[in-house]
Design an enzyme around this catalytic site. Structure first.
Site, PDB file in Angstrom:
ATOM      1  N   CYS A 159       0.858  -1.199   0.000  1.00  0.00           N
ATOM      2  CA  CYS A 159       0.000   0.000   0.000  1.00  0.00           C
ATOM      3  C   CYS A 159       0.891   1.245   0.000  1.00  0.00           C
ATOM      4  O   CYS A 159       1.635   1.471  -0.945  1.00  0.00           O
ATOM      5  CB  CYS A 159      -0.947  -0.066   1.204  1.00  0.00           C
ATOM      6  SG  CYS A 159      -2.163   1.254   1.291  1.00  0.00           S
ATOM      7  N   ASP A 206      -8.982  -3.012  -7.906  1.00  0.00           N
ATOM      8  CA  ASP A 206      -8.260  -1.918  -7.240  1.00  0.00           C
ATOM      9  C   ASP A 206      -7.890  -0.865  -8.279  1.00  0.00           C
ATOM     10  O   ASP A 206      -6.718  -0.520  -8.450  1.00  0.00           O
ATOM     11  CB  ASP A 206      -7.017  -2.475  -6.553  1.00  0.00           C
ATOM     12  CG  ASP A 206      -6.333  -1.476  -5.623  1.00  0.00           C
ATOM     13  OD1 ASP A 206      -6.964  -0.442  -5.304  1.00  0.00           O
ATOM     14  OD2 ASP A 206      -5.187  -1.724  -5.224  1.00  0.00           O
ATOM     15  N   HIS A 237      -7.661  -4.331  -3.183  1.00  0.00           N
ATOM     16  CA  HIS A 237      -6.519  -3.722  -2.500  1.00  0.00           C
ATOM     17  C   HIS A 237      -6.193  -4.514  -1.232  1.00  0.00           C
ATOM     18  O   HIS A 237      -7.057  -5.104  -0.602  1.00  0.00           O
ATOM     19  CB  HIS A 237      -6.857  -2.267  -2.154  1.00  0.00           C
ATOM     20  CG  HIS A 237      -5.677  -1.462  -1.729  1.00  0.00           C
ATOM     21  ND1 HIS A 237      -4.690  -1.076  -2.606  1.00  0.00           N
ATOM     22  CD2 HIS A 237      -5.327  -0.964  -0.512  1.00  0.00           C
ATOM     23  CE1 HIS A 237      -3.786  -0.373  -1.956  1.00  0.00           C
ATOM     24  NE2 HIS A 237      -4.145  -0.299  -0.682  1.00  0.00           N
TER      25      HIS A 237
END
Length: 270
Positions: A159, A206, A237
């Site tokens: 991330c 995502d 995600h």
């Protein structure tokens, strides 16, 4: 661009079938506590005398090992990140995860000193890019200088940490590879500055992140930079964290297994 199809997995995958088993918050800590590998907290000093708190885990191997820096998510340095480092060590690598919020919290603390998750996320978004790069330079030097490591240092992140991995690949010409897990790409103008191969791991659902993949791939191909993105079907995600969770569905488990196996294979091939 490769699309991993979970439907090609001919069995229902459970945590018992591969090393990346399912975990929850309590079991993350329990697994770390019972790990047979040597893990320890260390303090790494950057060039500006800033001190970074980091957790390093050593594999049980006979020869100097490849090392990998694991950059945390926007949630800061959590037990889950430390568990990822421990499992990388189980696969034969020296893994180190720095707390990039070291000294940035109340009373000079790190991630653990903030009062809420919102406070952690806000502080991470405000970190100066130059400080993050300097911290990672120091961490890279630290693991490179360990007697138990060879000359190969890779960097990875999830991330927010995935985005920092991409940025660090632009900044550093000494890393062996970058492994970007669902992190934002750098600008097309910065892609030609990358000298190490970059491998991407993305969830199908995502688009916030995936919308930049094609342009990044085109820029990399034009600059002869190795950028190999793989999109994993049926997940979104943060699929690796979710796939290691106790409530993971079959697609998340399959994607996590495939991504982990690809990651380890690439690391062993450096």
């Amino acid at each position: 661009m490769q699309l991993f199809n979970a439907a090609t997995v001919g069995i229902i995958i459970t945590g018992l079938l591969f090393g990346v088993g399912n975990v929850g918050a309590d079991s993350e800590k329990a697994e770390l506590e019972k790990s047979p590998r040597h893990g320890e907290w260390v303090k790494v000093t950057a060039s500006n005398d800033r001190v970074i708190n980091a957790f390093v885990v050593y594999p049980e191997v006979k020869e100097p090992a490849t090392s990998i820096i694991v950059i945390h998510e926007i949630f800061g340095l959590t037990d889950w990140i430390r568990l990822v480092a421990d499992r990388l060590a189980a696969d034969g690598f020296v893994a180190i995860c720095p707390d990039l919020l070291s000294g940035m919290g109340p009373d000079g603390g790190g991630t653990e000193s903030f009062g809420s998750g919102d406070d952690v996320r806000r502080a991470i978004r405000e970190l100066p890019a130059s400080q993050v790069a300097s911290d990672l330079d120091a961490v890279q030097k630290y693991v490179r200088d360990l007697p138990s490591t060879n000359d190969k240092v890779a960097v990875s992140g999830f991330c927010w940490g995935g985005g920092q991995t991409f940025s660090y690949a632009v900044h550093s010409d000494t890393i062996a590879a970058g492994f970007v897990f669902y992190g934002r790409a750098v600008s097309a103008e910065d892609v030609p500055k990358i000298s190490a191969p970059v491998y991407g791991f993305y969830g199908e659902s995502d688009n916030r992140i995936n919308a930049t993949i094609d342009a990044t791939k085109a820029a990399a191909d034009a600059a002869n930079v190795t950028y190999e993105p793989v999109i994993y079907e049926g997940v979104g995600h943060a699929f690796l964290r979710r796939g290691m969770g106790e409530d993971a569905n079959d697609a998340q488990k399959a994607a996590t297994k495939a991504a982990w196996e690809r990651w380890v294979s690439l690391l062993r091939g450096l």
